[in-house]
Design a protein around this motif. Structure first.
Motif, mmCIF file in Angstrom:
data_model
loop_
_atom_site.group_PDB
_atom_site.id
_atom_site.type_symbol
_atom_site.label_atom_id
_atom_site.label_comp_id
_atom_site.label_asym_id
_atom_site.label_seq_id
_atom_site.Cartn_x
_atom_site.Cartn_y
_atom_site.Cartn_z
ATOM 1 N N ILE A 179 0.760 -1.295 0.188
ATOM 2 C CA ILE A 179 0.007 -0.089 -0.154
ATOM 3 C C ILE A 179 0.871 1.057 -0.025
ATOM 4 C CG2 ILE A 179 -1.690 1.438 1.243
ATOM 5 C CD1 ILE A 179 -2.928 -1.361 2.288
ATOM 6 N N ASP A 180 0.516 2.021 -0.852
ATOM 7 C CA ASP A 180 1.562 3.314 -1.164
ATOM 8 C C ASP A 180 3.033 2.930 -1.214
ATOM 9 O OD1 ASP A 180 -0.698 5.002 -0.967
ATOM 10 O OD2 ASP A 180 -0.593 5.327 1.036
ATOM 11 N N GLY A 181 3.388 1.726 -1.904
ATOM 12 C CA GLY A 181 4.615 1.562 -2.273
ATOM 13 C C GLY A 181 5.348 0.951 -1.084
ATOM 14 N N LYS A 182 4.545 0.333 -0.008
ATOM 15 C CA LYS A 182 5.301 0.000 1.229
ATOM 16 C C LYS A 182 4.513 -1.171 1.773
ATOM 17 C CE LYS A 182 8.027 3.381 2.857
ATOM 18 N NZ LYS A 182 9.422 3.375 2.395
ATOM 19 N N ILE A 183 5.246 -2.293 2.151
ATOM 20 C CA ILE A 183 4.462 -3.750 2.598
ATOM 21 C C ILE A 183 3.620 -3.426 3.512
ATOM 22 C CG2 ILE A 183 5.019 -6.003 3.371
ATOM 23 C CD1 ILE A 183 7.553 -6.101 1.723
ATOM 24 N N SER A 184 2.392 -3.852 3.594
ATOM 25 C CA SER A 184 1.525 -3.527 4.530
ATOM 26 C C SER A 184 1.253 -5.192 5.099
ATOM 27 C CB SER A 184 0.288 -2.983 4.164
ATOM 28 O OG SER A 184 -0.539 -3.778 3.127
ATOM 29 N N ALA A 185 1.280 -6.084 4.329
ATOM 30 C CA ALA A 185 0.936 -7.397 4.550
ATOM 31 C C ALA A 185 1.919 -8.412 3.982
ATOM 32 C CB ALA A 185 -0.361 -7.958 4.428
ATOM 33 N N MET A 186 2.564 -9.612 4.683
ATOM 34 C CA MET A 186 3.256 -10.618 3.830
ATOM 35 C C MET A 186 3.003 -11.762 4.840
ATOM 36 S SD MET A 186 7.419 -11.151 3.813
ATOM 37 C CE MET A 186 7.702 -9.684 2.821
ATOM 38 N N GLU A 187 2.624 -12.858 3.998
ATOM 39 C CA GLU A 187 2.229 -14.215 4.453
ATOM 40 C C GLU A 187 2.681 -15.373 3.631
ATOM 41 O OE1 GLU A 187 -1.559 -12.667 5.072
ATOM 42 O OE2 GLU A 187 -2.533 -13.414 3.318
ATOM 43 N N VAL A 188 2.776 -16.357 4.206
ATOM 44 C CA VAL A 188 3.001 -17.755 3.277
ATOM 45 C C VAL A 188 1.709 -18.088 2.460
ATOM 46 C CG1 VAL A 188 3.579 -19.973 3.414
ATOM 47 C CG2 VAL A 188 4.716 -18.452 4.995
ATOM 48 N N GLY A 189 2.041 -18.363 1.255
ATOM 49 C CA GLY A 189 0.848 -18.652 0.332
ATOM 50 C C GLY A 189 0.646 -17.395 -0.558
ATOM 51 N N GLU A 190 -0.377 -17.837 -1.817
ATOM 52 C CA GLU A 190 -0.590 -16.879 -2.689
ATOM 53 C C GLU A 190 -1.473 -15.950 -2.212
ATOM 54 O OE1 GLU A 190 0.274 -19.171 -7.152
ATOM 55 O OE2 GLU A 190 -1.379 -19.997 -6.024
ATOM 56 N N LYS A 191 -1.249 -14.735 -2.638
ATOM 57 C CA LYS A 191 -2.507 -13.681 -2.779
ATOM 58 C C LYS A 191 -3.322 -13.978 -4.077
ATOM 59 C CE LYS A 191 -1.442 -10.712 0.558
ATOM 60 N NZ LYS A 191 -2.095 -10.579 1.494
ATOM 61 N N GLU A 192 -4.671 -13.799 -3.731
ATOM 62 C CA GLU A 192 -5.582 -13.532 -4.783
ATOM 63 C C GLU A 192 -5.448 -12.545 -5.467
ATOM 64 O OE1 GLU A 192 -9.576 -14.315 -3.904
ATOM 65 O OE2 GLU A 192 -9.110 -16.123 -2.606
ATOM 66 N N ASP A 193 -5.851 -12.314 -6.789
ATOM 67 C CA ASP A 193 -5.692 -11.093 -7.676
ATOM 68 C C ASP A 193 -4.317 -10.442 -7.834
ATOM 69 O OD1 ASP A 193 -6.938 -9.583 -9.519
ATOM 70 O OD2 ASP A 193 -7.638 -8.343 -8.031
ATOM 71 N N PRO A 194 -3.198 -10.998 -7.989
ATOM 72 C CA PRO A 194 -2.038 -10.343 -7.847
ATOM 73 C C PRO A 194 -1.825 -9.438 -9.058
ATOM 74 C CG PRO A 194 -1.578 -12.468 -8.661
ATOM 75 C CD PRO A 194 -3.244 -12.601 -8.215
ATOM 76 N N THR A 195 -1.016 -8.278 -8.905
ATOM 77 C CA THR A 195 -0.552 -7.652 -9.912
ATOM 78 C C THR A 195 0.780 -8.038 -10.768
ATOM 79 O OG1 THR A 195 -1.710 -5.609 -8.786
ATOM 80 C CG2 THR A 195 -0.243 -5.038 -10.497
ATOM 81 N N PHE A 196 1.572 -8.599 -9.711
ATOM 82 C CA PHE A 196 2.581 -9.079 -10.271
ATOM 83 C C PHE A 196 3.027 -10.420 -9.686
ATOM 84 C CE2 PHE A 196 3.731 -4.287 -9.925
ATOM 85 C CZ PHE A 196 4.302 -4.313 -11.245
ATOM 86 N N ASN A 197 3.860 -11.219 -10.571
ATOM 87 C CA ASN A 197 4.509 -12.278 -9.798
ATOM 88 C C ASN A 197 6.036 -11.958 -9.864
ATOM 89 O OD1 ASN A 197 2.305 -13.551 -9.625
ATOM 90 N ND2 ASN A 197 2.214 -14.905 -11.371
ATOM 91 N N VAL A 198 6.718 -12.410 -8.928
ATOM 92 C CA VAL A 198 7.949 -12.399 -8.765
ATOM 93 C C VAL A 198 8.618 -13.405 -8.559
ATOM 94 C CG1 VAL A 198 10.228 -11.176 -7.672
ATOM 95 C CG2 VAL A 198 7.994 -9.932 -7.958
ATOM 96 N N TYR A 199 9.806 -13.849 -9.373
ATOM 97 C CA TYR A 199 10.417 -15.173 -9.272
ATOM 98 C C TYR A 199 11.650 -14.960 -8.822
ATOM 99 C CZ TYR A 199 6.436 -16.237 -12.178
ATOM 100 O OH TYR A 199 5.082 -16.530 -12.610
ATOM 101 N N ILE A 200 12.350 -15.767 -7.669
ATOM 102 C CA ILE A 200 13.769 -15.682 -7.136
ATOM 103 C C ILE A 200 14.436 -17.034 -7.076
ATOM 104 C CG2 ILE A 200 14.918 -15.041 -5.061
ATOM 105 C CD1 ILE A 200 12.629 -13.129 -4.316
ATOM 106 N N SER A 201 15.507 -16.925 -7.685
ATOM 107 C CA SER A 201 16.224 -18.090 -7.948
ATOM 108 C C SER A 201 17.241 -18.534 -6.607
ATOM 109 C CB SER A 201 17.190 -18.035 -9.044
ATOM 110 O OG SER A 201 18.098 -17.173 -8.993
#
Length: 131
Positions: A61-83
Motif C-alpha cells: 500500500i503506497d509502495g510499502k509492504i502492509s502484509a506478507m504471508e506464506v501462500g498466494e495472494k488472490e488477484d496479484p498485480t505482479f508475480n516475482v520469481y527468485i532463484s
C-alpha cells in the motif's frame, strides 16, 4: 557445517517464518529507493515464488509492504520469481539488485492490464535509475 543447499533452505525457512521482520527490512530498503519506484508500485498484491516452490503473498500500500504471508495472494498485480542464486549472493554479502535482475536471478511479470502497464513502467524506471 551445512552444505550450500542446506544453507539456502534454512534461509528460505527463516524468511517464511519471520515475515514481519522481512517486511520491515524490505520497507527500510525501499526508503532508499527513488520515489518513482514507490509511485509505480503503489497498491498491489504480489506473489513471490522461490525456486523450490515456496510462495509468499505480499500486499503493498503506497509502495510499502502492509502484509506478507506464506501462500498466494488472490488477484496479484505482479508475480516475482527468485532463484536460489539470490540466497548464495546474500550468503557472501555480494547481493546486488542490478546484477540479480541482469542475470535473471530475480524476474517479474505483470498480470492483467494494470499489471502489464506497471511492469513496463517499472522496467523503464529501473533502466533510468541504472538498474
Amino acid at each position: 557445517e551445512l552444505s550450500e543447499e542446506e544453507t539456502i533452505e534454512a534461509q528460505k525457512s527463516a524468511v517464511l517464518e519471520n515475515t514481519g521482520k522481512v517486511s520491515s527490512e524490505i520497507n527500510n530498503a525501499l526508503e532508499n529507493m527513488p520515489g518513482i519506484l514507490n509511485s509505480i508500485i503503489g497498491d498491489v498484491n504480489v506473489n513471490v515464488y522461490f525456486e523450490s516452490e515456496e510462495i509468499l503473498g505480499v500486499t503493498f500500500i503506497d509502495g510499502k509492504i502492509s502484509a506478507m504471508e506464506v501462500g498466494e495472494k488472490e488477484d496479484p498485480t505482479f508475480n516475482v520469481y527468485i532463484s536460489d542464486a539470490v540466497f548464495v549472493y546474500l550468503n557472501t554479502n555480494s547481493f546486488d539488485l542490478k546484477t540479480a535482475l541482469e542475470n535473471k536471478d530475480i524476474t517479474y511479470e505483470g498480470l492483467g492490464f494494470f499489471g502489464t502497464m506497471k511492469s513496463a513502467l517499472l522496467t523503464t524506471a529501473l533502466t533510468l535509475i541504472g538498474m
